[in-house]
Design an enzyme around this catalytic site. Structure first.
Site, PDB file in Angstrom:
ATOM      1  N   GLU A 501       0.826  -1.225   0.000  1.00  0.00           N
ATOM      2  CA  GLU A 501       0.000   0.000   0.000  1.00  0.00           C
ATOM      3  C   GLU A 501       0.856   1.270   0.000  1.00  0.00           C
ATOM      4  O   GLU A 501       0.594   2.214   0.754  1.00  0.00           O
ATOM      5  CB  GLU A 501      -0.959   0.004   1.204  1.00  0.00           C
ATOM      6  CG  GLU A 501      -2.034  -1.068   1.065  1.00  0.00           C
ATOM      7  CD  GLU A 501      -3.172  -0.894   2.053  1.00  0.00           C
ATOM      8  OE1 GLU A 501      -3.343   0.215   2.600  1.00  0.00           O
ATOM      9  OE2 GLU A 501      -3.904  -1.873   2.262  1.00  0.00           O
TER      10      GLU A 501
HETATM   11  C1  FAD Z   1       3.030  -9.461   0.382  1.00  0.00           C
HETATM   12  C2  FAD Z   1       2.627  -8.449  -0.615  1.00  0.00           C
HETATM   13  C3  FAD Z   1       1.286  -8.263  -0.896  1.00  0.00           C
HETATM   14  C4  FAD Z   1       0.897  -7.377  -1.909  1.00  0.00           C
HETATM   15  N1  FAD Z   1      -0.428  -7.287  -2.276  1.00  0.00           N
HETATM   16  C5  FAD Z   1      -0.744  -6.595  -3.410  1.00  0.00           C
HETATM   17  C6  FAD Z   1      -2.060  -6.657  -3.958  1.00  0.00           C
HETATM   18  O1  FAD Z   1      -2.962  -7.309  -3.416  1.00  0.00           O
HETATM   19  N2  FAD Z   1      -2.308  -5.993  -5.110  1.00  0.00           N
HETATM   20  C7  FAD Z   1      -1.347  -5.269  -5.743  1.00  0.00           C
HETATM   21  O2  FAD Z   1      -1.626  -4.721  -6.786  1.00  0.00           O
HETATM   22  N3  FAD Z   1      -0.106  -5.163  -5.229  1.00  0.00           N
HETATM   23  C8  FAD Z   1       0.227  -5.815  -4.104  1.00  0.00           C
HETATM   24  N4  FAD Z   1       1.510  -5.747  -3.596  1.00  0.00           N
HETATM   25  C9  FAD Z   1       2.477  -4.896  -4.251  1.00  0.00           C
HETATM   26  C10 FAD Z   1       2.968  -3.743  -3.402  1.00  0.00           C
HETATM   27  O3  FAD Z   1       2.027  -2.723  -3.373  1.00  0.00           O
HETATM   28  C11 FAD Z   1       4.311  -3.331  -4.018  1.00  0.00           C
HETATM   29  O4  FAD Z   1       5.233  -4.300  -3.578  1.00  0.00           O
HETATM   30  C12 FAD Z   1       4.738  -1.970  -3.640  1.00  0.00           C
HETATM   31  O5  FAD Z   1       3.973  -1.058  -4.349  1.00  0.00           O
HETATM   32  C13 FAD Z   1       6.207  -1.726  -3.954  1.00  0.00           C
HETATM   33  O6  FAD Z   1       6.587  -2.152  -5.221  1.00  0.00           O
HETATM   34  P1  FAD Z   1       7.897  -3.056  -5.398  1.00  0.00           P
HETATM   35  O7  FAD Z   1       7.821  -4.173  -4.429  1.00  0.00           O
HETATM   36  O8  FAD Z   1       8.014  -3.417  -6.825  1.00  0.00           O
HETATM   37  O9  FAD Z   1       9.096  -2.131  -4.961  1.00  0.00           O
HETATM   38  P2  FAD Z   1       9.820  -0.985  -5.805  1.00  0.00           P
HETATM   39  O10 FAD Z   1       8.815  -0.149  -6.488  1.00  0.00           O
HETATM   40  O11 FAD Z   1      10.879  -1.602  -6.625  1.00  0.00           O
HETATM   41  O12 FAD Z   1      10.460  -0.110  -4.651  1.00  0.00           O
HETATM   42  C14 FAD Z   1      11.674  -0.502  -3.990  1.00  0.00           C
HETATM   43  C15 FAD Z   1      12.035   0.581  -2.967  1.00  0.00           C
HETATM   44  O13 FAD Z   1      12.228   1.840  -3.616  1.00  0.00           O
HETATM   45  C16 FAD Z   1      11.468   2.844  -2.971  1.00  0.00           C
HETATM   46  N5  FAD Z   1      11.026   3.838  -3.957  1.00  0.00           N
HETATM   47  C17 FAD Z   1      10.472   3.631  -5.170  1.00  0.00           C
HETATM   48  N6  FAD Z   1      10.224   4.802  -5.762  1.00  0.00           N
HETATM   49  C18 FAD Z   1      10.610   5.780  -4.901  1.00  0.00           C
HETATM   50  C19 FAD Z   1      10.607   7.197  -4.913  1.00  0.00           C
HETATM   51  N7  FAD Z   1      10.149   7.896  -5.938  1.00  0.00           N
HETATM   52  N8  FAD Z   1      11.083   7.845  -3.843  1.00  0.00           N
HETATM   53  C20 FAD Z   1      11.581   7.189  -2.778  1.00  0.00           C
HETATM   54  N9  FAD Z   1      11.603   5.853  -2.717  1.00  0.00           N
HETATM   55  C21 FAD Z   1      11.129   5.162  -3.764  1.00  0.00           C
HETATM   56  C22 FAD Z   1      10.287   2.112  -2.358  1.00  0.00           C
HETATM   57  O14 FAD Z   1       9.795   2.843  -1.244  1.00  0.00           O
HETATM   58  C23 FAD Z   1      10.946   0.799  -1.925  1.00  0.00           C
HETATM   59  O15 FAD Z   1      11.539   0.989  -0.674  1.00  0.00           O
HETATM   60  C24 FAD Z   1       1.893  -6.612  -2.580  1.00  0.00           C
HETATM   61  C25 FAD Z   1       3.237  -6.770  -2.240  1.00  0.00           C
HETATM   62  C26 FAD Z   1       3.610  -7.676  -1.298  1.00  0.00           C
HETATM   63  C27 FAD Z   1       5.072  -7.846  -1.005  1.00  0.00           C
END
Ligand code: FAD
Length: 821
Positions: A501
């Site tokens: 989220e």
């Molecule tokens: C267990 C689990 C359940 C989930 N459930 C759902 C679901 O039901 N539906 C769904 O659609 N998604 C779901 N997600 C997805 C979740 O919302 C994403 O994992 C999240 O949005 C982060 O994306 P990412 O993991 O690809 O990390 P990335 O986008 O690769 O981010 C990696 C890091 O970089 C940081 N970062 C990225 N951009 C910036 C910025 N501009 N400024 C500062 N920091 C930044 C982030 O804060 C993070 O710390 C789930 C994820 C998990 C792990």
């Protein structure tokens, strides 16, 4: 001196006007009065006339509106229009979504505390209370987190059935569709309690009640979609999930590559207009068991079947599980948490237009729909989960620290452990107040975009800190997994809450202040809107009004920051009792500081501010801590200011102030334009940074509250699952605390007897027998010590396993097959 008096009189009138934030006219009137009075207190008449002329040269253009608009505002408008930051469509949508509540007051530099304190006290309905005491209590009793996370990697079938039967998945669905129609507070309390026994349980219930098909259908669904899906979602015939994230689109969700092409296709035996979807989603909670998948994708209409526009933008659809070509069912394994989570894929699968959420009317509106609904779910699911976990960890760590003895003392009596316990107590108190405050905001009809980001970030971070401290206090007891471990799985799950989220780093550095600065600022958004008004005359008039409002606001915040800094925030009319009046005044000061630094940053950095994430993150921290402190004060007032709760409030409040000053000083020391940073430092910290972390004495009082039964301690654990039953070792330890304390004097007597050599046997049963025989302890004392022994044994015992019990089912099956062969 007589020459200076008229100048000082004008200065004083100006400072007073700015401090009290009065209108330009009132400032002018105060200044005239000051000038007239100057000669009577020894001011030189010539100097008074000269300063009067200078004052008139300043005041007349400001007060004469036509002159001001033409000579001052028009040139400034031209410069402003050139400087105006270009917002992307995504940013515009985020800014327009949601409402502004109490956070707007905190941004004003002069919060109206009455407005906060007059908000209705959050109350559960009788039906919600009965649900918490009935089905919620029951499902907690039914859930074994160890069995769920280790043996099954899923909730037990009877738990799934019970959840569906009792309509846990329909808490946000109105009764007319067969749902429970709970308030946000009711919803919050249910998730809080579920999270205190199992994060798998709370996630499984949380997701369908958060942003997903039900919420989206309620707001945008066609009648047909609502009538079909909502009753089925409410009673669990349909299990939903929502698929937004993919391998290349994580935090930057709008960059999703998934697409749907408008075309004709076959649906239920007929040829209809629809979309052919190709998508690759991952991390989707509940996807492996979902029967209906909410999907976000880009809609393309290359053949112009829907109109002239080819790229129609992000659109949302509901994909039934039975749709041919849908790939769903495989699972991810998020940090040993067993809630269902996995990928969903599809290649050229066909859906009719009637499966688009809201039908054709909402084509291309997907991102706006998601952002509008996000704030409500985000205000509840993760903050409530964090609150349940933190409150349980607080009371149980307190009990454990009293029952567990080393070096002849309860470990909680050692100052090092006490420090960790105090942090647990203060953080759990803050998380609980913050999560309740955002739920209450939703119940007041707000769409709390900024508070929900604050709550999501800070509740999950504080719960992570509580988890870490609780693990340290429990030592090996927290580390060894098994049915007796009530902390390990929660600790493993903490990074999940941090990531989902809106991952926390991004939420802090980009969203909280980024959205808050423009949305909550009393003038910036209005200025931006006025500068873009199509009608030239209205543009100039409105821009002038907002610009001068903004200038007055900025001057007032600078003066208030300086005056409140100089006086140590000891002045000003505020509500509260003898303890809390001081707190409100401190918050007044920090609110003025935030407004001043935020304004200066926006003015000097303009559009570049959004790339200065360190500054934005620190200012977001100030806003967040102001919000958390307000939430705690409001709840303290709602509870009729209980004196016994003051150590917790004081610890958490001082911690918030300390964090505010650290964030402000970090922002100013690293301010991108150094001279501006130095000037701001003088206004914000005229005596330097003064706020201290909570004292050891306060820490001792807060920690002690967790280690002895009391009403305050009960309130800390209120709403968590503490029933002492077979599947709830935490509840058993908590229940044993009072008895363990009652046995302490006898225990001391017994240990003295052993030390003095009056009792010589080596093990406890023999020692007790000897004490009874020699008449050193009476039967009642022996019974108490036996009971204490049982409580201690239950509290400190950890699990061990036959190696075969730890082998995964697949390996075990392989081994069995190997043996059979
Ligand atoms: C267990 C689990 C359940 C989930 N459930 C759902 C679901 O039901 N539906 C769904 O659609 N998604 C779901 N997600 C997805 C979740 O919302 C994403 O994992 C999240 O949005 C982060 O994306 P990412 O993991 O690809 O990390 P990335 O986008 O690769 O981010 C990696 C890091 O970089 C940081 N970062 C990225 N951009 C910036 C910025 N501009 N400024 C500062 N920091 C930044 C982030 O804060 C993070 O710390 C789930 C994820 C998990 C792990």
């Amino acid at each position: 001196m007589s020459v200076l008096i008229p100048f000082l009189a004008l200065l004083l009138a100006g400072l007073l006007a700015a401090y009290l934030r009065v209108s330009l006219k009132t400032w002018a009137a105060l200044s005239v009065i000051a000038l007239v009075a100057a000669p009577f207190v020894g001011g030189s008449i010539v100097a008074t006339v000269l300063f009067g002329l200078l004052f008139a040269a300043l005041a007349v253009p400001l007060l004469h509106l036509p002159l001001r608009r033409e000579k001052i505002t028009r040139p400034l408008l031209a410069i402003y229009t050139k400087m105006l930051p270009q917002l992307s469509d995504t940013e515009k949508t985020a800014l327009e979504a949601g409402t502004v509540g109490w956070e707007g007051e905190l941004f004003s530099g002069l919060p109206k505390w009455k407005q906060l304190l007059n908000q209705p006290k959050p109350e559960l309905s009788a039906e919600e209370r009965a649900f918490l005491d009935g089905p919620v209590e029951e499902v907690c009793r039914m859930t074994s987190d160890w069995e769920t996370t280790h043996d099954r990697a899923d909730l037990a079938p009877e738990v799934w059935e019970y959840l569906k039967k009792q309509r846990f998945f329909g808490m946000i669905i109105p009764k007319q569709y067969g749902g429970l129609g709970f308030s946000a507070l009711g919803h919050h309390k249910v998730i809080e309690k579920l999270a205190s026994i199992s994060s798998t349980l709370s996630s499984t219930v949380g997701v369908p009640n958060s942003l997903g098909p039900a919420e989206l259908l309620l707001h945008y669904g066609t009648d047909e979609q609502k009538n079909h899906y909502l009753p089925r979602l409410a009673d669990g015939r349909e299990i939903p999930c929502f698929a937004l994230t993919g391998p290349t689109a994580g935090s930057d969700a709008t960059s999703l590559p998934d697409y749907g092409i408008v075309c004709e296709g076959e649906w239920n035996g007929a040829r209809v207009l629809g979309v052919k979807l190709t998508f690759d989603k991952r991390y989707i909670t509940l996807a492996p068991v979902a029967t209906v998948i909410g999907l976000a994708f880009r809609l393309q209409d290359p053949d112009g079947l829907l109109g002239d526009e080819k790229d129609r933008g992000i659109t949302l659809a509901l994909v039934p599980r039975s749709t041919p070509g849908l790939e769903v069912g495989r699972r991810h394994f998020p940090l040993n948490c067993a809630f269902q989570n996995g990928p969903v894929r599809g290649k050229e699968i066909f859906l009719p237009l009637s499966q688009l959420i809201g039908g054709e009317d909402y084509i291309g509106q997907g991102w706006r729909m998601l952002v509008e609904c996000l704030s409500v779910g985000r205000a509840i699911t993760l903050p409530s989960t964090s609150s349940g976990a933190a409150k349980l960890a607080a009371v149980v760590s307190g009990a454990y620290a009293r029952i567990r003895k080393q070096f002849g003392l309860s470990i909680g009596r050692f100052e090092g452990v006490e420090e960790a316990l105090a942090r647990i107590a203060g953080n759990a108190y803050a998380v609980s107040a913050l999560s309740e405050a955002t739920a209450a905001a939703v119940d007041r009809g707000e769409k709390p975009a900024v508070p929900s980001a604050i709550a999501k970030y800070h509740c999950t971070e504080m719960a992570r800190q509580v988890g870490q401290d609780a693990m340290d206090i429990h030592g090996g007891k927290g580390v060894i997994l098994g049915p007796r471990n009530y902390l390990g799985r929660g600790w493993q799950a903490a990074p999940i809450s941090i990531t989902v989220e809106g991952a926390n780093i991004m939420t802090r550095s980009l969203m909280i202040f980024g959205q808050g600065a423009i949305r909550c600022h009393p003038w910036v958004l209005k200025e931006m809107q006025a500068a873009q008004h199509p009608d030239a005359e209205t543009r100039l008039r409105e821009f002038d009004r907002n610009l001068f409002g903004h200038i007055g606001f900025a001057v007032s915040n600078a003066v208030r920051s300086f005056v409140l800094g100089l006086t140590g925030a000891r002045i000003g009319r505020v509500p509260g009792d003898a303890t809390t009046r001081r707190y409100y005044r401190k918050l007044n000061r920090y609110s003025a500081n935030l407004a001043l630094v935020a304004d200066t940053s926006m003015l000097l950095l303009g559009g570049k501010l959004k790339f200065k994430e360190s500054l934005s993150g620190r200012l977001g921290d100030v806003l967040s801590q102001l919000y958390i402190a307000s939430a705690m004060l409001k709840r303290y007032e709602d509870r009729d200011c209980p004196a016994s709760e003051r150590p917790l409030l004081a610890w958490a409040f001082h911690d918030a102030c300390h964090k505010i000053e650290l964030a402000l000083s970090g922002a100013l020391r690293n301010f991108p334009i150094r001279p501006a940073g130095w000037a701001l430092w003088l206004l914000v910290f005229p005596w330097g940074r003064r706020a201290q972390a909570p004292s050891d004495r306060l820490g001792h009082r807060a920690a002690s509250l967790l280690m002895s039964p009391s009403e305050t301690r009960d309130r800390m654990g209120e709403g968590t699952f503490l029933t002492p039953c077979a599947n709830n070792p935490a509840g058993r330890i908590n229940a044993g605390l009072a008895k363990a304390i009652a046995a302490e004097p006898v225990e001391r007597k017994f240990l003295k007897l052993v030390k003095s050599g009056d009792i010589t046997a080596m093990d406890l049963p023999a020692q007790l027998h000897e004490a009874q025989l020699k008449g050193l302890l009476n039967a009642e004392e022996i019974a108490l010590l036996n009971e204490l022994q049982a409580i201690v044994h239950d509290a400190i015992t950890v699990d061990d396993f036959d190696p075969s019990e730890l082998v995964s089912a697949r390996m075990a099956q392989g081994a069995r097959l190997g043996k059979a062969a």
